[in-house]
Design a protein around this motif. Structure first.
Motif, PDB file in Angstrom:
ATOM      1  N   LEU A   1      39.961  46.205  40.790  1.00 35.30           N
ATOM      2  CA  LEU A   1      41.131  46.623  40.023  1.00 35.30           C
ATOM      3  C   LEU A   1      40.687  46.990  38.614  1.00 35.30           C
ATOM      4  O   LEU A   1      40.012  46.205  37.947  1.00 35.30           O
ATOM      5  N   VAL A   2      41.061  48.186  38.166  1.00 30.52           N
ATOM      6  CA  VAL A   2      40.651  48.676  36.850  1.00 30.52           C
ATOM      7  C   VAL A   2      41.882  49.129  36.078  1.00 30.52           C
ATOM      8  O   VAL A   2      42.659  49.966  36.565  1.00 30.52           O
TER       9      VAL A   2
ATOM     10  N   THR B   1      46.173  39.115  36.145  1.00 29.83           N
ATOM     11  CA  THR B   1      45.245  38.027  36.445  1.00 29.83           C
ATOM     12  C   THR B   1      45.912  36.873  37.170  1.00 29.83           C
ATOM     13  O   THR B   1      45.342  36.294  38.097  1.00 29.83           O
ATOM     14  N   THR B   2      47.136  36.540  36.769  1.00 25.07           N
ATOM     15  CA  THR B   2      47.761  35.308  37.262  1.00 25.07           C
ATOM     16  C   THR B   2      48.752  35.502  38.391  1.00 25.07           C
ATOM     17  O   THR B   2      49.156  34.530  39.029  1.00 25.07           O
TER      18      THR B   2
ATOM     19  N   PHE C   1      43.181  41.815  45.097  1.00 21.63           N
ATOM     20  CA  PHE C   1      42.446  42.573  44.089  1.00 21.63           C
ATOM     21  C   PHE C   1      41.500  41.635  43.337  1.00 21.63           C
ATOM     22  O   PHE C   1      41.774  40.439  43.197  1.00 21.63           O
ATOM     23  N   THR C   2      40.417  42.196  42.818  1.00 23.09           N
ATOM     24  CA  THR C   2      39.550  41.422  41.936  1.00 23.09           C
ATOM     25  C   THR C   2      40.274  41.162  40.615  1.00 23.09           C
ATOM     26  O   THR C   2      41.301  41.785  40.317  1.00 23.09           O
ATOM     27  N   LEU C   3      39.752  40.250  39.830  1.00 24.35           N
ATOM     28  CA  LEU C   3      40.222  40.148  38.457  1.00 24.35           C
ATOM     29  C   LEU C   3      39.975  41.492  37.776  1.00 24.35           C
ATOM     30  O   LEU C   3      38.969  42.156  38.027  1.00 24.35           O
ATOM     31  N   PRO C   4      40.898  41.924  36.922  1.00 20.91           N
ATOM     32  CA  PRO C   4      40.825  43.303  36.430  1.00 20.91           C
ATOM     33  C   PRO C   4      39.696  43.547  35.432  1.00 20.91           C
ATOM     34  O   PRO C   4      39.430  42.726  34.548  1.00 20.91           O
ATOM     35  N   LEU C   5      39.050  44.694  35.590  1.00 18.40           N
ATOM     36  CA  LEU C   5      38.253  45.275  34.525  1.00 18.40           C
ATOM     37  C   LEU C   5      39.195  46.093  33.648  1.00 18.40           C
ATOM     38  O   LEU C   5      40.253  46.533  34.096  1.00 18.40           O
TER      39      LEU C   5
END
Length: 309
Positions: free
Chosen positions: A4-5, A106-107, A114-118
């Protein structure tokens, strides 16, 4: 999991232009691309620029995704099915405050596929911290970045570019300076490393009801129709003469001398020329002017457009 970006950057920094460069690079690397475009009035304007690219694009019209359009964004992301080998890019509009938005991404426990966002922040290097009362927002968008791309550097001296890079690094020493090619490599590596991981551990608890978090920003916006065809020289003069209250203006336009073609036009204060890009418009595309600014007069803008006929 799907990387996730969040793509951030002040109005006119070049976020969509970065997308038009990085998407083909990702596709060449075998990465499937999903994009969410957020804009004040008409996200389809920028979606038209991506029409020829092999990406699944979802436009979100309306307020910033950090407040008024947050629910729509989260619902859109929640509906994305697990898709190993893909990446999700969110282009936030230029007035978005990234800190609390990153907190939600994030939370929220519904987004663990999804991954934690970049966060990639695109910076107009020529106008860095030359935005008067908007300097604070530009710094805030940079403070939370994991990656930074310095845009519009081709006309800068090496001294100016070096000075901007030093100042950005002073704001956020953790962010990595990147380019479309290196960022595509970064995402390809992340896609491969996450391919066999279904979900991440939740980072917090999603509230039962989400409300706008109460921040305010000074921007207003309006989308107005343009004549179906306009004379090119007259339109260029119209854009150049827009009042200072207009912080950003863009849209779709057709010219009398090329009636079969539609162009995306962009005007950013501080640049000498309007930017024109050929587009592949969707079936519902119409000539449009989107104005974003502070204290704009609707009557004035409508009269300026009427003078184009």
């Amino acid at each position: 999991m799907i990387p996730l970006v969040l793509m951030a950057g002040f109005l006119g920094a070049g976020k969509t232009r970065f997308l038009t460069t990085v998407i083909p690079l990702l596709i060449e690397r075998g990465v499937r691309v999903r994009v969410v475009l957020n804009d004040f009035e008409n996200a389809r304007i920028d979606a038209a620029r991506l029409g020829e690219l092999d990406a699944l694009v979802t436009p979100l019209n309306g307020e910033c995704i950090c407040c008024g359009s947050l629910r729509e964004l989260l619902d859109t992301l929640h509906a994305v099915p697990p898709d190993p080998g893909s990446v999700m890019l969110i282009e936030a509009n230029g007035a978005t405050e990234t800190d609390e938005l990153l907190g939600y991404l994030t939370t929220d426990v519904t987004l663990t596929h999804f991954t934690l966002p970049l966060q990639l922040t695109v910076i107009d290097a020529g106008r860095w911290q030359r935005r008067w009362w908007n300097n604070r927002l530009e710094v805030a968008q940079t403070t939370t970045a994991t990656h930074v791309y310095l845009n519009w550097t081709d006309t800068l001296s090496s001294d100016r570019r070096g000075a901007v890079q030093q100042r950005v690094a002073a704001v956020n020493a953790r962010a990595a300076f990147t380019t479309p090619v290196t960022f595509a490599d970064t995402l390809q590596s992340l896609v491969e490393s996450m391919r066999d991981t279904e979900r991440r551990a939740p980072q917090g608890f999603a509230p039962a009801h989400r409300h706008a978090h109460g921040h305010t920003h000074p921007f207003g916006s309006v989308a107005l129709p343009l004549p179906q065809l306009v004379e090119r020289a007259r339109f260029m003069a119209f854009v150049e003469a827009l009042p200072q209250a207009v912080v950003r203006a863009k849209g779709l336009v057709r010219f009398v001398d090329q009636p079969a073609e539609m162009f995306v036009w962009n005007r950013v204060p501080g640049r000498k020329k309007m930017q024109l890009d050929a587009s592949s418009p969707h079936a519902e595309a119409v000539a449009t002017a989107l104005f974003i600014g502070v204290g704009m007069s609707l009557d004035d803008l409508e009269s300026r457009i009427a003078a184009l006929v």
